[in-house]
Design an enzyme around this catalytic site. Structure first.
Site, PDB file in Angstrom:
ATOM      1  N   ILE A 152       0.753  -1.198   0.055  1.00 27.41           N
ATOM      2  CA  ILE A 152       0.151   0.073   0.091  1.00 27.41           C
ATOM      3  C   ILE A 152       0.928   1.013  -0.012  1.00 27.41           C
ATOM      4  CG2 ILE A 152      -1.746   1.288   1.237  1.00 27.41           C
ATOM      5  CD1 ILE A 152      -2.912  -1.400   2.201  1.00 27.41           C
ATOM      6  N   ASP A 171      11.222   1.218   7.504  1.00 26.63           N
ATOM      7  CA  ASP A 171      10.707  -0.270   7.589  1.00 26.63           C
ATOM      8  C   ASP A 171      11.763  -1.029   7.871  1.00 26.63           C
ATOM      9  OD1 ASP A 171       9.578  -2.751   7.213  1.00 26.63           O
ATOM     10  OD2 ASP A 171       8.273  -1.810   5.705  1.00 26.63           O
ATOM     11  N   ARG A 232      -3.721   1.072  11.233  1.00 25.88           N
ATOM     12  CA  ARG A 232      -4.420   0.753  12.411  1.00 25.88           C
ATOM     13  C   ARG A 232      -4.587   1.990  13.305  1.00 25.88           C
ATOM     14  NH1 ARG A 232      -6.726  -2.425   9.744  1.00 25.88           N
ATOM     15  NH2 ARG A 232      -6.805  -4.647   9.927  1.00 25.88           N
ATOM     16  N   ASP A 256      -8.342   7.257   8.739  1.00 27.77           N
ATOM     17  CA  ASP A 256      -9.630   6.559   8.294  1.00 27.77           C
ATOM     18  C   ASP A 256      -9.770   5.382   9.411  1.00 27.77           C
ATOM     19  OD1 ASP A 256     -11.274   5.379   6.403  1.00 27.77           O
ATOM     20  OD2 ASP A 256     -10.138   3.623   6.305  1.00 27.77           O
ATOM     21  N   GLU A 261     -13.684   1.394  17.243  1.00 23.72           N
ATOM     22  CA  GLU A 261     -14.441   1.648  16.113  1.00 23.72           C
ATOM     23  C   GLU A 261     -16.112   1.044  16.322  1.00 23.72           C
ATOM     24  OE1 GLU A 261     -10.928   1.980  12.684  1.00 23.72           O
ATOM     25  OE2 GLU A 261     -12.453   0.214  12.711  1.00 23.72           O
ATOM     26  N   HIS A 280     -13.359   3.885   8.709  1.00 20.86           N
ATOM     27  CA  HIS A 280     -12.455   2.684   8.239  1.00 20.86           C
ATOM     28  C   HIS A 280     -13.106   2.154   6.690  1.00 20.86           C
ATOM     29  CE1 HIS A 280     -10.324  -0.766   9.946  1.00 20.86           C
ATOM     30  NE2 HIS A 280     -10.044  -0.832   8.907  1.00 20.86           N
TER      31      HIS A 280
END
Length: 320
Positions: A152, A171, A232, A256, A261, A280
């Protein structure tokens, strides 16, 4: 006929699963451990959403279970080692919404940079003026920092190529050479916070990453920084983010995902003028939902047939 229990969530197409699987597929409330244990008693397969707590205690109680199929990418709600200890296969659907989440990330970022939502609210309230929001800065020659450099994040980088941004990434599981091939500089997390004008979160939620965006991380960012999270909610200390948005430590955020949630009415980030929250929904397109349910059916079907599902999660994977 074997029993398959699916979370009662509209992203999961129970009718399609019923049509494709030689099994009895039922939708059930799975939002708590007790509800999940009751619903899944005797089930051979579970199809779960992001809010289903597939804990060690639940797995220990479900003697007939053979597969937990996550209808989505993230598996932080599933105790994968405990599943392995109980002989249960865990699967996900890793790339069904890569384009959608990348596009949503870019949308949130550009909206925050250009204060589009704030302008819209002002016009609805009778205002009309370019100067009526926070200062807007030119995008060209700014630095985008990607936290994680999976599919992504890489797609986000591709979609933003025409904006003349410098791109850096953190990363620990991706080599600098691979990033360099995408014209991205590998940096430490500390360097990313210090250098990035825009910080975009794509990391999975693990013990290592939980709460990584805390008060110290936010204080290390630039005061005009924009934070985007389509990864997340648990990556972010939401109280610290509210404080940082309120006192100008950073300029704006586009989210998002939230730690819990849906949010409560008094959630600290919902309603802030410099924070955009979407439900989300980054994963969603009609095509993505179609691909998701096809892949879930393939995963469950393989497990019920005694085969290795195509998207099996290796419980020995380093980042788990």
């Amino acid at each position: 006929m074997e029993r398959v229990v699916a979370s009662d969530d509209p992203m999961i197409d129970v009718d399609r699963l019923q049509a494709e699987l030689d099994a009895d597929v039922v939708a059930a409330e799975t939002g708590t451990e007790d509800a999940l244990r009751d619903a899944a008693a005797g089930a051979a397969a579970l199809v779960v959403d992001v809010n289903t707590p597939v804990t060690a205690a639940v797995l220990d109680a479900l003697d007939d279970l053979r597969i937990v199929a996550r209808a989505g990418v993230g598996i932080d709600n599933i105790d994968v080692p405990a599943a392995a200890d109980n002989g249960v296969t865990v699967t996900n659907v890793p790339e069904y919404c890569t384009d959608e989440v990348a596009t949503h990330t870019v949308t949130l970022l550009l909206d925050c940079i250009r204060t589009v939502a704030a302008y819209d609210r002002d016009v609805r309230d009778g205002g009309w003026g370019w100067e009526r929001t926070r200062p807007v800065h030119r995008v060209r020659d700014r630095t985008l920092g990607l936290v994680s450099f999976g599919p992504i994040a890489q797609r986000v980088r591709d979609q933003l190529r025409g904006f003349d941004l410098d791109v850096i990434a953190y990363d620990p599981y991706v080599d600098a050479e691979e990033m360099a091939d995408a014209d991205v500089e590998k940096v430490t997390l500390e360097a990313l916070y210090e250098r990035a004008d825009y910080v975009s979160l794509h990391a999975p939620l693990t013990e290592e990453t939980a709460g990584m965006i805390d008060a110290d991380a936010l204080a290390a960012m630039r005061d005009h920084a924009v934070l985007v999270n389509t990864g997340r909610g648990g990556l972010v200390d939401e109280g610290a983010l509210r404080a940082a948005l309120a006192d100008g430590t950073i300029a704006a955020a586009g989210l998002d995902v939230l730690a819990e949630e849906p949010p409560t009415a008094d959630h600290p980030l919902v309603g802030l003028d410099n924070c955009i929250v979407t439900p989300h929904a980054a994963w969603y397109s009609e095509e993505a939902r179609e691909d998701l349910n096809a892949a879930v059916a393939a995963n469950v079907g393989a497990a019920l047939a005694g085969e290795t599902p195509p998207n099996r999660i290796d419980p020995d994977t380093d980042w788990l």
